[in-house]
Design a protein around this motif. Structure first.
Motif, mmCIF file in Angstrom:
data_model
loop_
_atom_site.group_PDB
_atom_site.id
_atom_site.type_symbol
_atom_site.label_atom_id
_atom_site.label_comp_id
_atom_site.label_asym_id
_atom_site.label_seq_id
_atom_site.Cartn_x
_atom_site.Cartn_y
_atom_site.Cartn_z
ATOM 1 N N ILE A 46 0.850 -1.197 0.000
ATOM 2 C CA ILE A 46 0.000 0.000 0.000
ATOM 3 C C ILE A 46 0.881 1.240 0.000
ATOM 4 C CG2 ILE A 46 -1.603 1.375 1.396
ATOM 5 C CD1 ILE A 46 -2.704 -1.286 2.465
ATOM 6 N N LEU A 47 0.597 2.133 -0.934
ATOM 7 C CA LEU A 47 1.260 3.437 -0.892
ATOM 8 C C LEU A 47 0.237 4.397 -0.300
ATOM 9 C CD1 LEU A 47 2.911 3.657 -4.448
ATOM 10 C CD2 LEU A 47 3.866 2.719 -2.338
ATOM 11 N N PHE A 48 0.482 4.812 0.921
ATOM 12 C CA PHE A 48 -0.450 5.735 1.553
ATOM 13 C C PHE A 48 0.015 7.150 1.260
ATOM 14 C CE2 PHE A 48 -2.749 8.252 4.414
ATOM 15 C CZ PHE A 48 -3.895 7.550 4.753
ATOM 16 N N ILE A 58 -3.271 10.019 10.067
ATOM 17 C CA ILE A 58 -2.521 9.190 11.007
ATOM 18 C C ILE A 58 -3.432 8.114 11.594
ATOM 19 C CG2 ILE A 58 -1.358 9.219 13.274
ATOM 20 C CD1 ILE A 58 -0.081 11.864 12.355
ATOM 21 N N THR A 59 -4.679 8.509 11.918
ATOM 22 C CA THR A 59 -5.637 7.532 12.441
ATOM 23 C C THR A 59 -5.887 6.432 11.406
ATOM 24 O OG1 THR A 59 -6.668 9.419 13.485
ATOM 25 C CG2 THR A 59 -7.885 7.340 13.568
ATOM 26 N N ILE A 97 -5.154 0.863 9.349
ATOM 27 C CA ILE A 97 -4.747 -0.093 8.304
ATOM 28 C C ILE A 97 -3.671 -1.038 8.845
ATOM 29 C CG2 ILE A 97 -3.665 -0.336 6.026
ATOM 30 C CD1 ILE A 97 -4.959 2.351 5.289
ATOM 31 N N VAL A 98 -2.703 -0.463 9.568
ATOM 32 C CA VAL A 98 -1.633 -1.297 10.126
ATOM 33 C C VAL A 98 -2.217 -2.351 11.061
ATOM 34 C CG1 VAL A 98 0.410 -1.291 11.609
ATOM 35 C CG2 VAL A 98 0.139 0.481 9.884
ATOM 36 N N ASP A 99 -3.211 -1.933 11.864
ATOM 37 C CA ASP A 99 -3.828 -2.891 12.791
ATOM 38 C C ASP A 99 -4.607 -3.963 12.063
ATOM 39 O OD1 ASP A 99 -2.822 -1.596 14.909
ATOM 40 O OD2 ASP A 99 -4.653 -0.476 15.436
ATOM 41 N N TYR A 130 -4.534 -4.865 8.769
ATOM 42 C CA TYR A 130 -3.844 -5.650 7.732
ATOM 43 C C TYR A 130 -2.365 -5.768 8.076
ATOM 44 C CZ TYR A 130 -8.156 -4.305 5.422
ATOM 45 O OH TYR A 130 -9.469 -4.084 5.133
ATOM 46 N N PRO A 131 -2.046 -6.471 9.146
ATOM 47 C CA PRO A 131 -0.659 -6.482 9.624
ATOM 48 C C PRO A 131 0.331 -7.091 8.625
ATOM 49 C CG PRO A 131 -2.014 -8.069 10.824
ATOM 50 C CD PRO A 131 -2.937 -7.286 9.979
ATOM 51 N N SER A 132 -0.147 -7.961 7.723
ATOM 52 C CA SER A 132 0.830 -8.597 6.830
ATOM 53 C C SER A 132 1.046 -7.801 5.542
ATOM 54 C CB SER A 132 0.379 -10.020 6.495
ATOM 55 O OG SER A 132 -0.841 -9.947 5.802
ATOM 56 N N THR A 133 0.244 -6.755 5.358
ATOM 57 C CA THR A 133 0.401 -5.959 4.132
ATOM 58 C C THR A 133 1.491 -4.903 4.340
ATOM 59 O OG1 THR A 133 -1.950 -6.249 3.805
ATOM 60 C CG2 THR A 133 -0.883 -4.610 2.440
#
Ligand code: GDP
Length: 473
Positions: free
Chosen positions: A313-315, A328-329, A334-336, A338-341
Motif C-alpha cells: 500500500i502506498l499511503f 494518522i488515524t 490499516i496497520v492494525d 492488515y498487519p501482513s500488508t
C-alpha cells in the motif's frame, strides 16, 4: 477414477474457427476426429495434385486448392493434414487456412458442419489432447494461461508449465507416494500375519520428506501468483492527495501493460509497470475518508476491498496540508487491520511547503513508519520511491526466478489438501495407529496430487478448466 493412458481414441468429428472473429488476412478453420479426411475430400479440391484426394496425403502435408460447397466455390485455401497420433488432439486433423473475414469463415465452417462435423465446444480440441494423453492437465491449463497472458511474466510461467517442469515434479512426488502406499497395501493384504514390509521409522521419514516437498510447492504459490499477476499495489489517500498524478508519473516511462480489467469503473483503474524486474500492478482508488457523502459509498467500500487484496500500500498524503491527524488515524487502522500488508507512507507535494521535513518527521514519530517525501507533479523523489517499493517487496517477486512454481489457485488448493493429509499420516504413524488409517491418508494424498496433473480425472474439474477456453482451442 484412475485414468489409463492408451492409444488415442478418435472422437466424432468436430470443427471450429480457431482464429479470432473479425476481418484479417487469413483465418484458420480446423477439424478433428474420425472421418475428417473423408469430409475434406468432399469439399477441397487440390490445385496441383491431379485428382489425388487429400485423404491420400501423408501427415504434415500442406495442399493448396479450392473449397467448394457442392458446385459453389467458397474460397482458395491451404489444407494441412495431420495424421493420428501426430496432431494436437492426437486424432486425425485437417486445418484449413482460408481468407480471414467473418463471412468467408462462416461459410467454410458451415460447409464442414453440413458434411458431418459437429461444432466444437469451448476447449474441446485441448480437452481431446488431454484425454488422449498428448498433454497432461497442467499443460492443458498452461495453454489456456498462455492465451490469456497479459504480461511477459505470466506468459513465461505458462511456457514453463507447458514444458512440463511442474508436471515432472508432481509425477515424481506421486511415484514416491505410490511406493509408500503399495507397501502399506501389501501389509493390509497380509494383515492376519502381522507383517511389516517397511519399518514405521522409515515410513515416517518418507512421509515427512514428501510433506516438506509439497510444502515447498505450496509456499511457491505466493511467489508464483505475484510473478503472474504482479505485486498488487494500492495507492490510497484522501481526494486531491495526488493519487492520479502519482499513478501517471509512475506509469510514465516504464508503463508495461495497459490492461482493461473487466468491471473497471471510474472508482479505480488498474495498470502495471515493471521496475528492476518486479512487476507492480497499480490501483488508484477513490479517496478514503470516514465521513463521506452517500454517493461516494460504493467507491469507499471498493477502496477497502483493494486494501485487503493489496500486497503493498502506498499511503499518499498531501504534506502541504497542516492537518493530518485523520490520516494518522487511518494509517494506524490499516496497520492494525492488515498487519501482513506492506505499507509505505508517501508525503506528496513536498514542493508546496517549507514545513514538509518537519511534518514528515512528526508523522513518522506518530506512526512508527518511515515517510518518504515526493512531488508527484514535478516527478521528484520517484526513483527513491520505486527503489523503496522494490526493497519492500524484495523476494516476493522476481522475473528471473526459473524454479518450478505453483501459479494456479486450483493447484494450490489441491496441494494444500495433500499437505494436510500427509500431516495427518505423519501424526498417525507417530501414534502407531492402524495401518488402514495411515493407508487411507496416503491414498487421499495420492488423489490430491493426481488431480493436479489429471492422473485422477474429475469430470467437474475438467469442465471448469475447459469451459474457460474459447471455441476452436
Ligand atoms: P487525487 O484526487 O488524489 O487523484 O489527486 P490528483 O492527482 O487529481 O491531484 C490533485 C491536485 O494536486 C492536482 O491539481 C494536482 O496537479 C496537484 N498535485 C499533485 N501532485 C502534486 C505535487 O507533487 N505538488 C503540487 N504542488 N501539486 C500536486
Amino acid at each position: 477414477m484412475e485414468k489409463e493412458r492408451s492409444a488415442p481414441v478418435q472422437g466424432e468429428p468436430i470443427a471450429a474457427v480457431a482464429t479470432p472473429v473479425g476481418v484479417g488476412a487469413l483465418a484458420i478453420v480446423r477439424m478433428s476426429g474420425e472421418g475428417v479426411f473423408a469430409i475434406a475430400d468432399r469439399i477441397f479440391v487440390g490445385a496441383r495434385d491431379s485428382g489425388t484426394p487429400l485423404s491420400a496425403a501423408a501427415g504434415y502435408t500442406a495442399r493448396f486448392g479450392r473449397l467448394y460447397d457442392g458446385g459453389t466455390m467458397l474460397d482458395e485455401a491451404v489444407a494441412l493434414v495431420f495424421r493420428s497420433p501426430h496432431s494436437f488432439t492426437a486424432e486425425d486433423m485437417v486445418e484449413i487456412t482460408c481468407h480471414g473475414g467473418p463471412v468467408v469463415t462462416k461459410h467454410v465452417l458451415q460447409v464442414l458442419l453440413d458434411n458431418g462435423c459437429r461444432l466444437a465446444e469451448p476447449g474441446e480440441f485441448t480437452r481431446r489432447a488431454f484425454l488422449n494423453g498428448r498433454i497432461d492437465l497442467l499443460q492443458a491449463e498452461a495453454i489456456g494461461e498462455m492465451i490469456h497472458a497479459r504480461s511477459e511474466a505470466a506468459y513465461r510461467t505458462a511456457v514453463g508449465q507447458l514444458k512440463g517442469g511442474l508436471s515432472e515434479k508432481l509425477d515424481a512426488l506421486r511415484e514416491r507416494l505410490l511406493g509408500s502406499c503399495a507397501l502399506l497395501e501389501l501389509e493390509l493384504d497380509f494383515s492376519e500375519e502381522d507383517l511389516e514390509f517397511q519399518s514405521r521409522g522409515e515410513l515416517s521419514e518418507q512421509v515427512d520428506g514428501l510433506r516438506s516437498e509439497v510444502e515447498r510447492l505450496v509456499d511457491s504459490y505466493q511467489h508464483g501468483r505475484l510473478l503472474c499477476e504482479g505485486v498488487a499495489t494500492a495507492i490510497i489517500g484522501r481526494p486531491n492527495a495526488g493519487k492520479s498524478t502519482l499513478l501517471n508519473a509512475l506509469l510514465g516511462e516504464e508503463r508495461a501493460i495497459v490492461s482493461h480489467m473487466p468491471g473497471t469503473t471510474r472508482d479505480y483503474i488498474e495498470e502495471c509497470f515493471v521496475h528492476d524486474k518486479t512487476m507492480f500492478r497499480l490501483t488508484d482508488t477513490a479517496g478514503l475518508r470516514e465521513a463521506v457523502e452517500e454517493i461516494e459509498h460504493e467507491g469507499i467500500r471498493r477502496s477497502y476491498e483493494k486494501i485487503a487484496q493489496a500486497d503493498l500500500i502506498l499511503f499518499l498524503l498531501d504534506i502541504g496540508e497542516e492537518n493530518y491527524e485523520e490520516e494518522i488515524t487511518t494509517i494506524q487502522k490499516i496497520v492494525d487491520e492488515y498487519p501482513s500488508t506492506k505499507l509505505l507512507v508517501v508525503a506528496n507535494k513536498a514542493d508546496s511547503t517549507e514545513d514538509a521535513g518537519e511534518r514528515m518527521e512528526n508523522i513518522g514519530e506518530e506512526t512508527g513508519l518511515s515517510v518518504l517525501g515526493i512531488s508527484a507533479l514535478h516527478e521528484e523523489g520517484l526513483e527513491e520511491l520505486k527503489r523503496e517499493m522494490n526493497v519492500m517487496t524484495e523476494g516476493l517477486d522476481k522475473l528471473h526466478d526459473a524454479s518450478v512454481l505453483v501459479t494456479s489457485m486450483r493447484h494450490y488448493e489441491a496441494l494444500r489438501n495433500a499437505q494436510d493429509v500427509l500431516r495427518n499420516a505423519g501424526e498417525l504413524i507417530g501414534e502407531q495407529a492402524e495401518t488402514e488409517l495411515v493407508a487411507f491418508e496416503l491414498r487421499s494424498a495420492l488423489d490430491y496430487v493426481g488431480e493436479i496433473t489429471g492422473k485422477v480425472v474429475n469430470e467437474e474439474v475438467l469442465n471448469l478448466i475447459f469451459d474457460r477456453f474459447c471455441i476452436g482451442k
